[in-house]
Design a protein around this motif. Structure first.
Motif, PDB file in Angstrom:
ATOM      1  N   UNK A 164      14.666  -3.721  12.461  1.00 33.57           N
ATOM      2  CA  UNK A 164      14.281  -3.694  13.876  1.00 33.57           C
ATOM      3  C   UNK A 164      12.889  -4.295  14.068  1.00 33.57           C
ATOM      4  N   UNK A 165      11.959  -3.950  13.171  1.00 35.02           N
ATOM      5  CA  UNK A 165      10.603  -4.497  13.284  1.00 35.02           C
ATOM      6  C   UNK A 165      10.616  -6.014  13.100  1.00 35.02           C
ATOM      7  N   UNK A 166      11.381  -6.488  12.134  1.00 36.67           N
ATOM      8  CA  UNK A 166      11.453  -7.930  11.890  1.00 36.67           C
ATOM      9  C   UNK A 166      12.069  -8.655  13.088  1.00 36.67           C
ATOM     10  N   UNK A 167      13.048  -8.015  13.734  1.00 36.05           N
ATOM     11  CA  UNK A 167      13.662  -8.624  14.919  1.00 36.05           C
ATOM     12  C   UNK A 167      12.647  -8.739  16.059  1.00 36.05           C
ATOM     13  N   UNK A 168      11.719  -7.770  16.136  1.00 31.74           N
ATOM     14  CA  UNK A 168      10.692  -7.800  17.176  1.00 31.74           C
ATOM     15  C   UNK A 168       9.522  -8.702  16.804  1.00 31.74           C
ATOM     16  N   UNK A 169       9.456  -9.078  15.516  1.00 34.17           N
ATOM     17  CA  UNK A 169       8.275  -9.799  15.022  1.00 34.17           C
ATOM     18  C   UNK A 169       8.695 -11.055  14.256  1.00 34.17           C
ATOM     19  N   UNK A 170       9.405 -11.971  14.914  1.00 33.58           N
ATOM     20  CA  UNK A 170       9.823 -13.186  14.200  1.00 33.58           C
ATOM     21  C   UNK A 170       8.611 -14.023  13.796  1.00 33.58           C
ATOM     22  N   UNK A 181       3.621  -8.694   6.025  1.00 37.62           N
ATOM     23  CA  UNK A 181       2.665  -9.294   6.960  1.00 37.62           C
ATOM     24  C   UNK A 181       3.163 -10.652   7.418  1.00 37.62           C
ATOM     25  N   UNK A 182       2.962 -10.945   8.692  1.00 32.50           N
ATOM     26  CA  UNK A 182       3.162 -12.307   9.177  1.00 32.50           C
ATOM     27  C   UNK A 182       2.141 -13.199   8.469  1.00 32.50           C
ATOM     28  N   UNK A 183       2.586 -14.327   7.936  1.00 32.86           N
ATOM     29  CA  UNK A 183       1.700 -15.140   7.099  1.00 32.86           C
ATOM     30  C   UNK A 183       0.728 -15.994   7.913  1.00 32.86           C
ATOM     31  N   UNK A 184       1.206 -16.666   8.934  1.00 31.41           N
ATOM     32  CA  UNK A 184       0.349 -17.585   9.695  1.00 31.41           C
ATOM     33  C   UNK A 184      -0.642 -16.801  10.556  1.00 31.41           C
ATOM     34  N   UNK A 185      -1.936 -17.121  10.433  1.00 32.23           N
ATOM     35  CA  UNK A 185      -2.946 -16.389  11.187  1.00 32.23           C
ATOM     36  C   UNK A 185      -2.839 -16.653  12.687  1.00 32.23           C
ATOM     37  N   UNK A 186      -2.355 -17.834  13.066  1.00 30.25           N
ATOM     38  CA  UNK A 186      -2.165 -18.115  14.504  1.00 30.25           C
ATOM     39  C   UNK A 186      -1.092 -17.202  15.075  1.00 30.25           C
ATOM     40  N   UNK A 187      -0.039 -16.964  14.310  1.00 26.60           N
ATOM     41  CA  UNK A 187       1.028 -16.060  14.754  1.00 26.60           C
ATOM     42  C   UNK A 187       0.525 -14.615  14.765  1.00 26.60           C
ATOM     43  N   UNK A 188      -0.322 -14.265  13.795  1.00 29.97           N
ATOM     44  CA  UNK A 188      -0.908 -12.926  13.802  1.00 29.97           C
ATOM     45  C   UNK A 188      -1.689 -12.689  15.100  1.00 29.97           C
ATOM     46  N   UNK A 189      -2.504 -13.679  15.484  1.00 32.26           N
ATOM     47  CA  UNK A 189      -3.305 -13.521  16.703  1.00 32.26           C
ATOM     48  C   UNK A 189      -2.407 -13.364  17.929  1.00 32.26           C
ATOM     49  N   UNK A 190      -1.259 -14.036  17.910  1.00 29.31           N
ATOM     50  CA  UNK A 190      -0.328 -13.930  19.026  1.00 29.31           C
ATOM     51  C   UNK A 190       0.238 -12.536  19.185  1.00 29.31           C
ATOM     52  N   UNK A 214      -1.322  -9.711  18.073  1.00 26.74           N
ATOM     53  CA  UNK A 214      -2.403  -8.798  18.400  1.00 26.74           C
ATOM     54  C   UNK A 214      -2.294  -7.467  17.676  1.00 26.74           C
ATOM     55  N   UNK A 215      -2.847  -6.411  18.310  1.00 31.33           N
ATOM     56  CA  UNK A 215      -2.901  -5.111  17.651  1.00 31.33           C
ATOM     57  C   UNK A 215      -2.922  -4.004  18.689  1.00 31.33           C
ATOM     58  N   UNK A 216      -2.551  -2.807  18.257  1.00 29.64           N
ATOM     59  CA  UNK A 216      -2.737  -1.612  19.066  1.00 29.64           C
ATOM     60  C   UNK A 216      -4.160  -1.109  18.813  1.00 29.64           C
ATOM     61  N   UNK A 217      -4.450   0.101  19.279  1.00 24.53           N
ATOM     62  CA  UNK A 217      -5.790   0.642  19.067  1.00 24.53           C
ATOM     63  C   UNK A 217      -6.049   0.999  17.614  1.00 24.53           C
ATOM     64  N   UNK A 267       1.891  -6.569  11.094  1.00 30.70           N
ATOM     65  CA  UNK A 267       2.087  -6.019   9.739  1.00 30.70           C
ATOM     66  C   UNK A 267       2.734  -4.654   9.851  1.00 30.70           C
ATOM     67  N   UNK A 268       3.494  -4.312   8.825  1.00 32.25           N
ATOM     68  CA  UNK A 268       4.174  -3.006   8.784  1.00 32.25           C
ATOM     69  C   UNK A 268       4.242  -2.550   7.325  1.00 32.25           C
TER      70      UNK A 268
END
Length: 687
Positions: free
Chosen positions: A111-117, A299-308, A310-313, A319-320
C-alpha cells in the motif's frame, strides 16, 4: 433528498472526542512519553514491540478523533529531549533530524509503495543503534550530537572522536559543509567479551548492545567510550553546501569515498517484487548482519522525488521501515514448571500466555536453573519480557515489576524428580544445576536420550521422535536404549504410536524398523554421539573416531592419550572414560555390538581426508547443499566447519546473498570460492 452543491461539504464532520476518549488519550500519551524517555535516556522497561503497539493505539485513536493530534502529541514528536541532569551541552542541529514511519505487513508495504511511486528505491537494514549527527566543515569534524528531540541534541563531539569508524578529516574533495546522519552500535560478536570484561571488573553485565552503545556515548571520559568498541554507519544527509547529489545512492558513494562507513547491505531496486524479495530475505537472515537490526528501510532514491513527497512533522513521506516480528515481547507468566533432560538436569521453564514473537507463537520459555530464577527475580503471575532470537529457544529476560499487583507468588524448586520421584541434588558441590540421579530408569531422561540418539547428529532415525520415544517407554517395549536394535514388528504391536487401530504395525512402525536397519552401519562417530556421554558432542566424537577408528580401542585408551586428541582436552576425556565405568553403560555398547551396530570405522568407507587441517566457512545459499549438508561434507573430509571468518580461515565458500562474511573474507585476504570451487576443494583439497 438534498442535492449536493458547491457549499455542501461531502466529508462528514470528524467526531468530537468525549471526556472518556480524552482521558484514554492522556493516559496513552503519558505512558508513551515515559517509555520513550527511558529508551533514549535510561533503561527501557518494555520491549520495542510493546512500545510500537502503544504508539499504534495512539495513532488509531487520533485517526478516529483528529482533534487529538495536537502539536505536542507523541505522534508528532521525534526522539526525546535530553535529561535536565545531563552534563553535555545542548546544541541545535543544522537541519531537523526525523524518525521513520513503520509498516508491519507485506500488505501495508505494498500500500505504501502504491502511494509512493518512484523511479527507483534503496533498501537498507534498519540498524538497532543510537542515531547521531556529524557536522563536517571543509572536511574536518566540527561537531557530533545525539538526535535528542530532532531539533536539539547533546554535544558528544569528544566521545565521537574516539570511535574509530568516525573520521576526524574526510578524504578527497570534501564539500564546504555536510551534515551526516548515522547510527552508532556495538557488534553482537563483540558484546560477550565486553560483558566478560565488565563482570571481571566487578560490574553488572550490560543488558543488550543497543543500550550499551547509548550509555557509552554519554560517558564523561572519552577513554571509557573507547573501551566499548562502538561502531558507526552513515545512512543520511542533513544540511550541505557545495554538495548536490542527484540520488541517495550517489550520496552514499560520496560518503564512502570520503572515508565514512556506509552499509554493505544497501541495494538499489526498481520494482515492488524486488522490494518484497529483500524484505523476505532479510527476515530469514536478520542475524547475518554485523549489527543488530529489526527491520528493512525503503527509501525513494532520487532526491528530487524525495522533495516532492516532503515530510510530516516527524517523518519523511519518501521512506518507510518494514518492522519484522519482534524478538522481545511481554506476556503473563502463568506458572513455572520443571523438565528433566537426558543427562538428568532439572530445568525450570516458564508456562506463559501464548504470544507471537520472532515469527511464531510461543507459550513456554527456558529459565535455565533455580539460581537464574532467583537472579532474574521473576514471580509466578508476573508480566515478563521474553526473547526469541532466530531459532533459539525463547528465554525469560525478567519481570516488568511496575505491573505487579500483589497476587504474584514465589517459585519453589522441587526436591523430588517430577518424572520418577527420586530425590534431586547437585551432581557435585558447587553445581548450579540440580539433577535426577536415577539416570538409567527415569522415564524423562530415557525418552530424552532416545530422542537425542535418533537426531540428525546421532543415528538419524527419522521415525523416532519425542512422541514415539515416550510411547516405547510408557508401554514397556523398551526399558533402556540397549534394547533399541532388538525391536521387531511383534514387539511394536504393543505400541500405540506405531500401530493401527486394529493393532497391526503402521507405516511409521515399518519406517522405524527400516531406519534402525540403516543405522546399524552408520559412522562410528555417530554411534559415539548416540551414547549421550556428557560433553561429548559431534565435534569431539568425530575427532576421537578419526584418531582411533575403533570403539574398543577408545574404551581402553588412557585418559591422557584421549585428552591429546585435537579438539578433545581433559574435561571431555575424563567424562568419556568415566561413562564407561558404569556397568549398564557398558551393557548398551555390548548390546549394540551384538545387534551389528558399527564398532570399528572401516577406513575403506571413509571419505578421503582432503580437507585435513583446513577451516572452511560456508555463507549464503548454495544450489547443491543445504547448510547441514555443506557442514557434513567439510567434516567428513577432515576439515573444520566454522561459522565465523578470521585470519585463521582457510577458505570462504560464498553462495547467493553471502553478505558480510564474504566481505570480511576479502578484507582479510581469505580466498573466496563459489560453489564450483567448493566442489573442487572437496575433491582435491585445493582451490
Amino acid at each position: 433528498m438534498t442535492e449536493p452543491n458547491d457549499l455542501t461539504d461531502p466529508t462528514p464532520a470528524a467526531a468530537e472526542p468525549t471526556p472518556e476518549v480524552r482521558g484514554r488519550w492522556d493516559e496513552l500519551a503519558q505512558e508513551i512519553r515515559h517509555h520513550r524517555d527511558l529508551y533514549y535516556n535510561g533503561a527501557p522497561e518494555i520491549p520495542d514491540a510493546d512500545f510500537d503497539a502503544l504508539f499504534q493505539r495512539l495513532l488509531d485513536l487520533e485517526a478516529d478523533y483528529p482533534a487529538l493530534a495536537v502539536p505536542d502529541s507523541p505522534t508528532q514528536e521525534v526522539g526525546a529531549p535530553a535529561l535536565a541532569s545531563s552534563t553535555f551541552d545542548n546544541v541545535e542541529h543544522l537541519e531537523r533530524m526525523m524518525s521513520l514511519d513503520n509498516v508491519f505487513s507485506l500488505e501495508e508495504m505494498r500500500d505504501w509503495l502504491a502511494r509512493t511511486p518512484a523511479t527507483a528505491y534503496l533498501t537498507e537494514l534498519k540498524v538497532d543503534g543510537v542515531s547521531i549527527d556529524l557536522i563536517y566543515r571543509n572536511g574536518a569534524l566540527e561537531r557530533a550530537a545525539t538526535r535528542g528531540d530532532g531539533r536539539i541534541g547533546e554535544d558528544i563531539t569528544a566521545n565521537a572522536r574516539v570511535i574509530d569508524d568516525i573520521p576526524h578529516q574526510l578524504h578527497g574533495d570534501a564539500p564546504e559543509l555536510v551534515e551526516i546522519r548515522g547510527e552508532v552500535f556495538i557488534r553482537p560478536e563483540d558484546f560477550p567479551a565486553l560483558n566478560e570484561a565488565r563482570i571481571a571488573a566487578g560490574g553488572k553485565p550490560f543488558a543488550n548492545p543497543r543500550n550499551t552503545a547509548a550509555g557509552g556515548l554519554r560517558q564523561k571520559n572519552p577513554d571509557d567510550v573507547k573501551k566499548r568498541g562502538l561502531r558507526f554507519i552513515a545512512h543520511g544527509l542533513g544540511a550541505r553546501e557545495g554538495f548536490a547529489p542527484a540520488t541517495q545512492q550517489e550520496a552514499y558513494e560520496a560518503m564512502a569515498a570520503w572515508g565514512l562507513p556506509v552499509s554493505e547491505y544497501t541495494r538499489r531496486v526498481e520494482t515492488v517484487d524486488e522490494i518484497i524479495e529483500r524484505v523476505e530475505y532479510w527476515e530469514r537472515h536478520r542475524h547475518d548482519a554485523i549489527h543488530e537490526m529489526d527491520g528493512l528501510v525503503v527509501k525513494v532514491d532520487a532526491l528530487s522525488e524525495q522533495r516532492g513527497y516532503g515530510a510530516t512533522s516527524r517523518a519523511p513521506r519518501w521512506a518507510i521501515a518494514y518492522k519484522y516480528p519482534p524478538e522481545e515481547v511481554t506476556t503473563e507468566l502463568l506458572d513455572i514448571q520443571v523438565g528433566v533432560g537426558r543427562t538428568g538436569r532439572v530445568t525450570p521453564f516458564a508456562v506463559m500466555t501464548p504470544v507471537f514473537v520472532a515469527g511464531s507463537t510461543v507459550s513456554m520459555a527456558t529459565l535455565h536453573n533455580q539460581t537464574e530464577v532467583a537472579r532474574k527475580g521473576v514471580l509466578i503471575g508476573d508480566t515478563v519480557v521474553i526473547r526469541k532470537a532466530g531459532e533459539i529457544i525463547p528465554e525469560v529476560l525478567g519481570p516488568v515489576a511496575d505491573k505487579r499487583d500483589g497476587t504474584e507468588r514465589e517459585f519453589i524448586f522441587p526436591t523430588l524428580c517430577p518424572s520418577c520421584g527420586t530425590r534431586l541434588a547437585p551432581q557435585k558441590e558447587g553445581d548450579a544445576d540440580w539433577r535426577c540421579p536415577n539416570t538409567r530408569s527415569c522415564p524423562a531422561q530415557l525418552s530424552a536420550r532416545l530422542t537425542y540418539l535418533a537426531g540428525r547428529g546421532g543415528f538419524d532415525i527419522e521415525a523416532l521422535g519425542e512422541k514415539g520415544a515416550q510411547d516405547l517407554i510408557r508401554t514397556g517395549i523398551l526399558t533402556d536404549e540397549s534394547q533399541l536394535f532388538d525391536l521387531t514388528e511383534e514387539k511394536l504391536t504393543a505400541s500405540e504410536v506405531y500401530t493401527t487401530t486394529t493393532g497391526k504395525v503402521n507405516a511409521a512402525g515399518k519406517k522405524l524398523l527400516a531406519n534402525l536397519e540403516t543405522a546399524r552401519t552408520t559412522d562410528l562417530w555417530r554411534v559415539i554421539v548416540a551414547l549421550s556421554i556428557r560433553h561429548v558432542g559431534p565435534s569431539a566424537a568425530r575427532a576421537l573416531a578419526a584418531r582411533y577408528r575403533s570403539l574398543p580401542e577408545l574404551i581402553d585408551a588412557p585418559v591422557e592419550d584421549l585428552a591429546e586428541t585435537d579438539g578433545v582436552g581433559g574435561v571431555i576425556a575424563e567424562s568419556f572414560k568415566e561413562w564407561f565405568t558404569v556397568e549398564w553403560h557398558r551393557h548398551i555398547v555390548d548390546a549394540w555390538a551384538a545387534a551389528g551396530v558399527t564398532m570399528v570405522d572401516d577406513a575403506a568407507d571413509r571419505a578421503e581426508q582432503t580437507l585435513e587441517g583446513l577451516t572452511v566457512v560456508v555463507t549464503g545459499t548454495l544450489e547443491g547443499f543445504n547448510r547441514d549438508e555443506a557442514k557434513e561434507a567439510i567434516l567428513s573430509r577432515g576439515g573444520k566447519a566454522s561459522g565465523s571468518v578470521s585470519k585463521k580461515t582457510s577458505y570462504v565458500v560464498a553462495g547467493e546473498n553471502a553478505g558480510s562474511k564474504e566481505t570480511k573474507a576479502r578484507d582479510l585476504g581469505v580466498p573466496v570460492l563459489d560453489e564450483a570451487g567448493f566442489l573442487h576443494l572437496l575433491e582435491t583439497g585445493e582451490a
